[in-house]
Design a protein around this motif. Structure first.
Motif, mmCIF file in Angstrom:
data_model
loop_
_atom_site.group_PDB
_atom_site.id
_atom_site.type_symbol
_atom_site.label_atom_id
_atom_site.label_comp_id
_atom_site.label_asym_id
_atom_site.label_seq_id
_atom_site.Cartn_x
_atom_site.Cartn_y
_atom_site.Cartn_z
ATOM 1 N N VAL A 1 0.931 -1.250 -0.122
ATOM 2 C CA VAL A 1 -0.021 0.053 -0.094
ATOM 3 C C VAL A 1 0.844 1.072 -0.025
ATOM 4 N N LEU A 2 1.900 1.541 0.971
ATOM 5 C CA LEU A 2 2.624 2.504 0.841
ATOM 6 C C LEU A 2 3.596 2.583 -0.241
ATOM 7 N N GLY A 3 4.037 1.568 -0.654
ATOM 8 C CA GLY A 3 5.119 1.597 -1.713
ATOM 9 C C GLY A 3 4.229 2.070 -3.153
ATOM 10 N N GLY A 4 3.125 1.406 -3.233
ATOM 11 C CA GLY A 4 2.303 1.746 -4.294
ATOM 12 C C GLY A 4 1.810 3.195 -4.284
ATOM 13 N N TRP A 5 1.443 3.741 -3.338
ATOM 14 C CA TRP A 5 1.193 5.238 -3.270
ATOM 15 C C TRP A 5 2.403 6.219 -3.358
ATOM 16 N N MET A 6 3.516 5.523 -2.808
ATOM 17 C CA MET A 6 4.743 6.482 -3.168
ATOM 18 C C MET A 6 4.976 6.438 -4.518
ATOM 19 N N PHE A 7 5.268 5.070 -5.088
ATOM 20 C CA PHE A 7 6.209 4.890 -6.232
ATOM 21 C C PHE A 7 5.355 4.754 -7.437
ATOM 22 N N LEU A 8 4.206 4.558 -7.466
ATOM 23 C CA LEU A 8 3.491 4.041 -8.776
ATOM 24 C C LEU A 8 3.097 5.262 -9.432
ATOM 25 N N PRO A 9 3.195 5.503 -10.681
ATOM 26 C CA PRO A 9 2.862 6.764 -11.553
ATOM 27 C C PRO A 9 1.533 7.200 -11.431
ATOM 28 N N GLN A 10 1.335 8.694 -11.753
ATOM 29 C CA GLN A 10 0.229 9.291 -11.783
ATOM 30 C C GLN A 10 -0.408 8.855 -12.981
ATOM 31 N N ALA A 11 -0.816 7.592 -13.436
ATOM 32 C CA ALA A 11 -1.332 7.442 -14.760
ATOM 33 C C ALA A 11 -2.613 6.387 -14.361
ATOM 34 N N TYR A 12 -3.304 6.132 -15.657
ATOM 35 C CA TYR A 12 -4.242 5.194 -15.688
ATOM 36 C C TYR A 12 -4.487 4.392 -16.689
ATOM 37 N N LEU A 13 -5.014 3.125 -16.420
ATOM 38 C CA LEU A 13 -5.199 2.403 -17.448
ATOM 39 C C LEU A 13 -6.556 2.310 -17.732
ATOM 40 N N VAL A 14 -7.147 2.363 -19.032
ATOM 41 C CA VAL A 14 -8.457 2.551 -19.639
ATOM 42 C C VAL A 14 -9.126 1.114 -19.950
ATOM 43 N N VAL A 15 -9.802 0.533 -19.182
ATOM 44 C CA VAL A 15 -10.151 -0.633 -19.704
ATOM 45 C C VAL A 15 -11.974 -0.757 -19.849
ATOM 46 N N GLN A 16 -12.074 -1.013 -20.828
ATOM 47 C CA GLN A 16 -13.685 -0.806 -21.508
ATOM 48 C C GLN A 16 -14.477 -1.432 -20.452
ATOM 49 N N GLY A 17 -15.598 -0.820 -20.016
ATOM 50 C CA GLY A 17 -16.668 -1.441 -19.064
ATOM 51 C C GLY A 17 -16.136 -1.463 -17.554
ATOM 52 N N LEU A 18 -14.982 -1.044 -17.325
ATOM 53 C CA LEU A 18 -14.496 -0.797 -15.948
ATOM 54 C C LEU A 18 -13.978 0.619 -15.643
ATOM 55 N N PRO A 19 -14.032 0.647 -14.333
ATOM 56 C CA PRO A 19 -13.448 2.108 -14.006
ATOM 57 C C PRO A 19 -11.987 1.992 -14.490
ATOM 58 N N ASP A 20 -11.651 3.288 -14.608
ATOM 59 C CA ASP A 20 -10.001 3.520 -14.868
ATOM 60 C C ASP A 20 -9.055 2.991 -13.850
ATOM 61 N N ILE A 21 -8.246 2.299 -14.228
ATOM 62 C CA ILE A 21 -7.034 1.620 -13.034
ATOM 63 C C ILE A 21 -5.941 2.537 -13.091
ATOM 64 N N ASP A 22 -6.121 3.257 -11.726
ATOM 65 C CA ASP A 22 -4.999 4.001 -11.443
ATOM 66 C C ASP A 22 -4.302 3.245 -10.072
ATOM 67 N N LYS A 23 -3.387 3.814 -9.679
ATOM 68 C CA LYS A 23 -2.515 3.192 -8.523
ATOM 69 C C LYS A 23 -3.468 2.789 -7.351
#
Length: 151
Positions: free
Chosen positions: A33-55
């Protein structure tokens, strides 16, 4: 934009499951959780029919997937509490507001799904793993350590 942030978000749940396979559960939770919030990028993956996948989504789904695989007894021991009613109201209020305002059930359902993934899953994770006062003390130590690493 490079594809590396998108690839990293896509493999995050697998990495989180790997952490739970090799680390004690509470340590794996804090690192993911802490590593993901600190080091994952501020980007999102668009998957049709699902909410955007961000960190937030990637980490939450990874933690719950790992909990389902390695700590199923924690999930089975979870019992509803009175405070959970507020979470239920929060997660369903988007559906009610959407239908009332004429936006339709699909819009409300996608809002509810996003709320469940980004709010309800972390809340449930906290209820599953942070049950004793010693667990909360470890959380504070992990937050301080994460802050020092991030600085």
């Amino acid at each position: 934009m490079s594809n590396y942030p998108i690839i990293l978000l896509a493999i995050t749940p697998v990495l989180v499951v790997g952490l739970f396979a090799f680390l004690p559960p509470l340590k794996a939770l804090f690192v993911s959780v802490l590593g993901g919030w600190m080091f994952l990028p501020q980007a999102y993956l668009v998957v049709q029919g699902l909410p955007d996948i961000d960190k937030a989504v990637a980490v939450s789904v990874g933690v719950m997937l790992a909990t389902g695989i390695f700590q199923i007894n924690r999930i089975m021991s979870l019992r509803p509490r009175l405070a959970d009613v507020f979470l239920l109201v929060y997660c369903t209020s988007g559906v009610l507001a959407s239908v009332t305002n004429g936006l339709g059930l699909y819009d409300g359902g996608s809002t509810a799904l996003r709320d469940i993934i980004t709010v309800a899953l972390p809340y449930i994770t906290g209820r599953l793993y942070l049950q004793k006062p010693g667990d909360l003390a470890r959380l504070v130590v992990a937050l301080v350590a994460a802050g020092l690493i991030y600085v």
